[in-house]
Design an enzyme around this catalytic site. Sequence first.
Site, PDB file in Angstrom:
ATOM      1  N   LYS A  91       0.834  -1.205   0.000  1.00 12.55           N
ATOM      2  CA  LYS A  91       0.000   0.000   0.000  1.00 12.55           C
ATOM      3  C   LYS A  91       0.874   1.263   0.000  1.00 12.55           C
ATOM      4  O   LYS A  91       0.584   2.235  -0.691  1.00 12.55           O
ATOM      5  CB  LYS A  91      -0.955  -0.016   1.211  1.00 12.55           C
TER       6      LYS A  91
ATOM      7  N   ASP B 152     -10.693   3.146   4.455  1.00  9.60           N
ATOM      8  CA  ASP B 152     -11.187   1.767   4.345  1.00  9.60           C
ATOM      9  C   ASP B 152     -12.698   1.735   4.145  1.00  9.60           C
ATOM     10  O   ASP B 152     -13.256   0.698   3.783  1.00  9.60           O
ATOM     11  CB  ASP B 152     -10.892   0.998   5.639  1.00  9.60           C
TER      12      ASP B 152
ATOM     13  N   GLN C  28      -4.707  -1.575   9.893  1.00 11.43           N
ATOM     14  CA  GLN C  28      -4.769  -2.889   9.252  1.00 11.43           C
ATOM     15  C   GLN C  28      -5.430  -3.899  10.185  1.00 11.43           C
ATOM     16  O   GLN C  28      -5.111  -3.974  11.379  1.00 11.43           O
ATOM     17  CB  GLN C  28      -3.339  -3.335   8.861  1.00 11.43           C
TER      18      GLN C  28
HETATM   19  N1  GUN Z   1      -7.088  -6.675   6.303  1.00 12.60           N
HETATM   20  C1  GUN Z   1      -7.384  -7.357   5.168  1.00 12.60           C
HETATM   21  N2  GUN Z   1      -7.910  -6.544   4.221  1.00 12.60           N
HETATM   22  C2  GUN Z   1      -7.957  -5.303   4.785  1.00 12.60           C
HETATM   23  C3  GUN Z   1      -8.414  -4.046   4.308  1.00 12.60           C
HETATM   24  O1  GUN Z   1      -8.902  -3.886   3.185  1.00 12.60           O
HETATM   25  N3  GUN Z   1      -8.294  -3.011   5.193  1.00 12.60           N
HETATM   26  C4  GUN Z   1      -7.791  -3.167   6.455  1.00 12.60           C
HETATM   27  N4  GUN Z   1      -7.734  -2.092   7.240  1.00 12.60           N
HETATM   28  N5  GUN Z   1      -7.366  -4.323   6.927  1.00 12.60           N
HETATM   29  C5  GUN Z   1      -7.437  -5.392   6.092  1.00 12.60           C
END
Ligand code: GUN
Length: 294
Positions: free
Chosen positions: A64, A131, A108
């Site tokens: 990311k 998110d 996350q």
């Molecule tokens: N863990 C797995 N996929 C995601 C996501 O799209 N966002 C976040 N914050 N955690 C994740």
Amino acid sequence: MSNENDQKPICEDGVIKGRRLSNRIRTGVQDEVEALVAKHGISPKLVTVIVGGDPGSEMYVRMKHKASNKAGILSDHHGLPEDTSQEDLLKLIDKLNNDETVHGILVQLPLPKHIDEKKIIGAIDPLKDVDGFSPTNIYRLFYGGEKLSAATPHGIVTMLDAIGMDDLSSKHAVIINRSTIVGKPLIFLLLNRNATVTVCHSRTADLPSFTRQADVLVTAIGRRKSEDDSFYISPDMIKEGAVVIDVSTPLGDVDFEAVKGKAKCVTPVPGGVGPMTIAMLLRNVLDAYSAQIS
Ligand code: GUN
């Protein structure tokens, strides 16, 4: 900036080219960021938080950051120890909410068991919630006026849009997943496109009786532990001409080569949903930044 992929179809030879579409979106984000930074003199900034040292989470978050930086988005990261208290994490979120140089916050998931995920997600400023998981953004999704929506489900419907399936009237979409990250937000995104939606999960009896009805099948089971495990989604489990979206990483849920002969289009793993998730996150950071600087 344009590239040679701009004119190529997203479904080619029965394969949905997630990477191609992702690159197209990322190039668009990069162009918009460049123009907005030139106009306002402020760069967009994403801040990520991981609690604990889960290697999968660390890998995804690294990706990311790399993609953000390539698009002209600044990024910062807080890697916190596994035993971080909920109170300390809430304090960090409060600080980031009040830092006007920060436009996007991403915590996350999953979080360690001693931390209440709902409290943490609920504490993020909805304007910075890239998110799309915060109560305000879920409420907007529920009513069909989403601004920031969850990256993976948003990536899935963006792929459907790109292959001409933006209106799913009379189509049956079957989702195999009920998580808050994928299955639940996807229900609303598909409903908002007029699909008839069925959700299956680990307690569903006779899964093939549902998957065989699907015009659009989205699978995020993610239980394969090795390449040798039996495939979950085989050709006899799908309808002729279905669109099959495989969300699971790193191994996928679908017998890709066999399903490709029967489906209209299927996503590869890797190169399908994964790159789209990253592209939609960048889109959300750009949208969050635009809303905050205007
Ligand atoms: N863990 C797995 N996929 C995601 C996501 O799209 N966002 C976040 N914050 N955690 C994740």
